[in-house]
Scaffold this active site. Structure first.
Site, PDB file in Angstrom:
ATOM      1  N   TYR A  42      16.033  -6.919 -13.228  1.00 21.83           N
ATOM      2  CA  TYR A  42      15.794  -5.472 -13.487  1.00 21.83           C
ATOM      3  C   TYR A  42      16.876  -4.791 -14.222  1.00 21.83           C
ATOM      4  CZ  TYR A  42      14.450  -0.702 -11.648  1.00 21.83           C
ATOM      5  OH  TYR A  42      13.772   0.423 -11.881  1.00 21.83           O
ATOM      6  N   LYS A  97     -11.612 -10.888  -1.390  1.00 16.97           N
ATOM      7  CA  LYS A  97     -12.121 -11.366  -2.890  1.00 16.97           C
ATOM      8  C   LYS A  97     -10.701 -11.848  -3.647  1.00 16.97           C
ATOM      9  CE  LYS A  97     -15.492 -10.961  -6.014  1.00 16.97           C
ATOM     10  NZ  LYS A  97     -16.903 -11.299  -5.955  1.00 16.97           N
TER      11      LYS A  97
END
Length: 754
Positions: A42, A97
């Site tokens: 970051y 899925k």
């Protein structure tokens, strides 16, 4: 029956709610242990890739996960067979899925559920999300809106977009159709089709068949209101493409037809209709969970039929998982700007050709087949075929390149296939293979620790899943009380109490048999009768006499107390000096087989050779080629000592006895996996190209420590300990085994007993 249905419902709810709710999580792919790591991940370090991407937007694929990230997007308007249940209710399906994408093709997924039925709003939302994703999988959107949504997104986005409900079934069934027609010697241009169903999947399938060569004038389509014909006023655009001039019933239209395609509802096709079809009829009854006609009824009506369904319990399953993971894998790997007809056709032909190739052992094992071969009951690959990734994805990638959609072409196809092969291990695949094999031919399994809540819950699962026919040993009153308290549904499961009066004739029979085995080893008739009151001995005698096929014990007893009865009652295989214990650790890179982890304290050279041979044979029986490393503290003679010397000698003996095997040693553990280091330092090693999967340890202490460290620190699922060398399957549960671990042990026991 209703209670059992509720129980299964509760099982599903518990599965989704246990631990961390849902089925997916985000995990880091870079180091995060130090402040420096976090500063790179970051602020301030993250600014550098941001600036690089701002200068060259294509670098987003270099510095972020976009290139391997697919959005699974739905509005919940056509969820499985549940209909319009809303976006929140559809989320478990979308997570599922995503799970399939990851398992089969190592593709990461964010599932996105949109609270809108407005086509414009749906399209705009997906469009503004394009910078995040490498591809979009549209899911469970009702017709006709799904057609417009996909058409618009394909035109407006520069990443792969596919509505799997439309095209997945079309691609898979198209491959099956090509092979079925080849087998019966018919030409697709001349074939007469009846299509039952006129929704998204049926329309897309029929369009695919036309692209494969079918003629529209040979196709008659039906929905719940009857034939799709020009006389009707309630047709939407894509249905009109297949409208016939006038009304006709399905019973009339199907006479003389070559192919029936069902994507509609249960039991709309009768035996008489099938009897009226042409010779060698092809029937794809793909309604789920109940097809348009049952497999049994169809094959009884026409022995010359080629039949396919959407179900896994019959031959020729048309399953979308054969398509979408690998289609997106190929599209992502060349950074395709879409998924066009050429790519879908490439997947279709690749699947059709793969079904004609020799089937790997692990697939035969998974489906309990001796030798699956191309023919009437095998026209499409099985979902567990490991070649799907390395066959379909490259075909799709090549089609993208040839049709001009690839922005990052692949140059070295051999290297690409190697990358694909390494993307996925065989961890989940192996477990599924073992469970599937067990379900194909269930055996009688006796549970010696049935007075355990954990064991009873595992018994419920293996009973419901058809893995085995359980037999419970213990106090009947106590077991029945526990079953009732846990609301288990085990009616019909046999419970035997070795101490009960009605069991004494059998117990005496077992005692006499045991006495004959052990009378010259200090056992008196009275001793034998007392011993048969112990459930481990009673269970072992059930297996020995054929009243059961496998014994599962050990959850509430120490290891020797379970192994000893098995040795005394069942005995070792002919020619085997010592039994040994193997653990299977299921890692992302594939299963690891560790021996001997449970029995022999300090095996000799001869015993190590036998342990390695038993382990290798067991691994081969699972359809996996063993690559054996004999481990110690020395690398090819760099150090001496008792353990180094015996592992060195054992390696030499094994290589001499089995010149075709991959056997290396003696070596340190890290060298068994670090192929780059092996290539540099020991290029002669058979493990230089591919690391080991079978680890043989110099003593029980080393093996047990290694197994427990790997299992706990790596948070690995495991199967074991699997006892090797007995005449019949007996397995000892580890103290504290979970329901899942017990189920895995039962499955491997049944597979061994077949």
């Amino acid at each position: 029956m209703e209670e059992k249905k509720n129980l299964r419902r509760q099982d599903a709810l518990d599965y989704h709610s246990k631990g961390r709710p849902g089925k997916i999580e985000v995990v880091t792919t870079k180091e995060t242990a130090t402040q420096r790591d976090l500063s790179l991940a970051y602020s301030p370090g993250v600014a550098e890739p941001c600036l690089a991407i701002a200068e060259n937007p294509e670098d987003v694929y270099k510095y972020t996960a976009k290139g391997n990230l697919v959005a699974v997007i739905s509005n919940g308007t056509a969820v499985l067979g549940l209909g319009d249940i809303g976006p929140e209710a559809g989320k478990p399906v979308m997570e599922g899925k995503g799970l399939l994408f990851k398992i089969y093709a190592d593709i990461d997924v964010f599932d996105i559920e949109l609270n809108t039925k407005d086509v414009d709003e749906f399209v705009r939302t997906v469009k503004i999300l394009e910078p995040t994703f490498g591809g979009v999988n549209l899911e469970d959107i009702k017709a006709p809106e799904c057609f417009e949504i996909e058409d618009r997104l394909r035109k407006e986005l520069k990443i792969p977009v596919m509505h799997d409900d439309q095209h997945g079934t079309a691609i898979i069934s198209g491959a099956a159709l090509l092979n079925a027609l080849e087998i019966v010697g018919k030409n697709i241009q001349d074939a007469k089709f009846i299509v039952s169903g006129a929704g998204a999947a049926a329309i897309s399938c029929t369009q695919m068949y036309v692209q494969l060569g079918a003629r529209k004038e040979n196709i008659t389509m039906f929905d719940k209101d009857g034939v799709i014909c020009l006389e009707r006023t309630n047709l939407f655009g894509k249905q009109k493409d297949f409208a016939v001039p006038t009304h006709i019933t399905m019973a009339e239209a199907i006479k003389g037809a070559d192919v029936f395609i069902g994507l509609s509802a249960a039991n709309v096709l009768s035996q008489d209709m099938i009897r009226s079809m042409a010779d060698n009829p092809i029937v794809f009854a793909m309604a789920n969970p109940t097809p348009e006609i049952s497999y049994e009824e169809a094959t009884a009506a026409r022995p010359d039929i080629i039949m396919a369904t959407g179900r896994s319990d019959y031959p020729n399953q048309v399953n979308n998982v054969l398509g979408f993971p690998f289609i997106f894998r190929g599209a992502l790997d060349v950074r395709a700007t879409g998924i066009n007809e050429a790519m879908k056709m490439a997947a279709t032909y690749a699947l059709a050709e793969l079904a004609k190739e020799p089937v790997p052992d692990i697939v035969n094992i998974a489906y309990n087949e001796k030798n699956l071969t191309f023919g009437r009951t095998y026209i499409i690959p099985k979902p567990m075929d490991p070649r799907l990734l390395t066959t379909v994805a490259p075909a799709v990638a090549k089609a993208a390149m040839e049709s001009g959609l690839a922005t990052q072409p692949i140059e070295d196809w051999e290297a690409y296939e190697q990358v694909l092969a390494k993307r996925l291990g065989q961890d989940n695949q192996l477990t599924r293979a073992i469970v599937n094999k067990a379900k194909k031919d269930p055996k009688k399994v006796v549970f010696a620790d049935a007075e355990s809540q954990t064991v009873l819950k595992a018994v419920q699962q293996v009973y419901d899943d058809g893995i085995c026919e359980p037999i419970l040993l213990g106090n009947r009153t106590r077991i029945e009380k526990m079953i009732k308290e846990d609301r288990l549904e085990l009616e019909g499961v046999q419970i035997i109490d070795p101490k009960a009066d009605d069991v004494q004739p059998l117990a005496r029979e077992f005692a006499n048999a045991y006495y004959e085995k052990r009378k010259r080893r200090g056992v008196s008739p009275a001793d034998a009768e007392q011993i048969m009151l112990r459930r481990t001995y009673f269970g072992a005698m059930m297996v020995e006499t054929g009243k059961a096929d496998c014994l599962i014990s050990g959850l509430t007893r120490n290891y020797p107390d379970t192994v000893r009865p098995a040795l005394q009652v069942i005995g070792r295989q002919e020619g085997i000096r010592k039994v040994s214990g193997m653990y299977i650790l299921l890692t992302k890179k594939g299963p690891l087989f560790l021996s001997d982890t449970t029995v022999n304290f300090n095996p000799s050279v001869t015993e190590l050779v036998e342990i390695a041979e038993l382990t290798a044979i067991s691994v081969e029986s699972l359809g996996i080629k063993p690559r054996i490393a004999l481990l110690t503290y020395s690398n090819y003679g760099t150090a001496d000592g008792e353990d180094a010397e015996k592992m060195r000698q054992a390696t030499a003996i094994l290589r001499g006895k089995h010149p075709d095997w991959v056997v290396e040693g003696e070596m340190q553990a890290h060298l068994a996996f670090n192929t780059e280091l092996v290539k540099q330092q020991y290029p002669f090693s058979d493990l230089a190209e591919e690391g080991a999967n079978v680890l043989i340890f110099p003593n029980l202490s080393a093996a047990n420590i290694a197994y427990n460290l790997l299992k706990e620190v790596g948070e690995l699922e495991y199967i074991g300990p699997v006892l090797l060398g007995l005449k019949k399957p007996v397995h000892v549960l580890q103290l504290g085994s979970t329901v899942r671990e017990i189920v895995n042990m039962v499955a491997i026991a049944v597979a061994q007993a077949q």
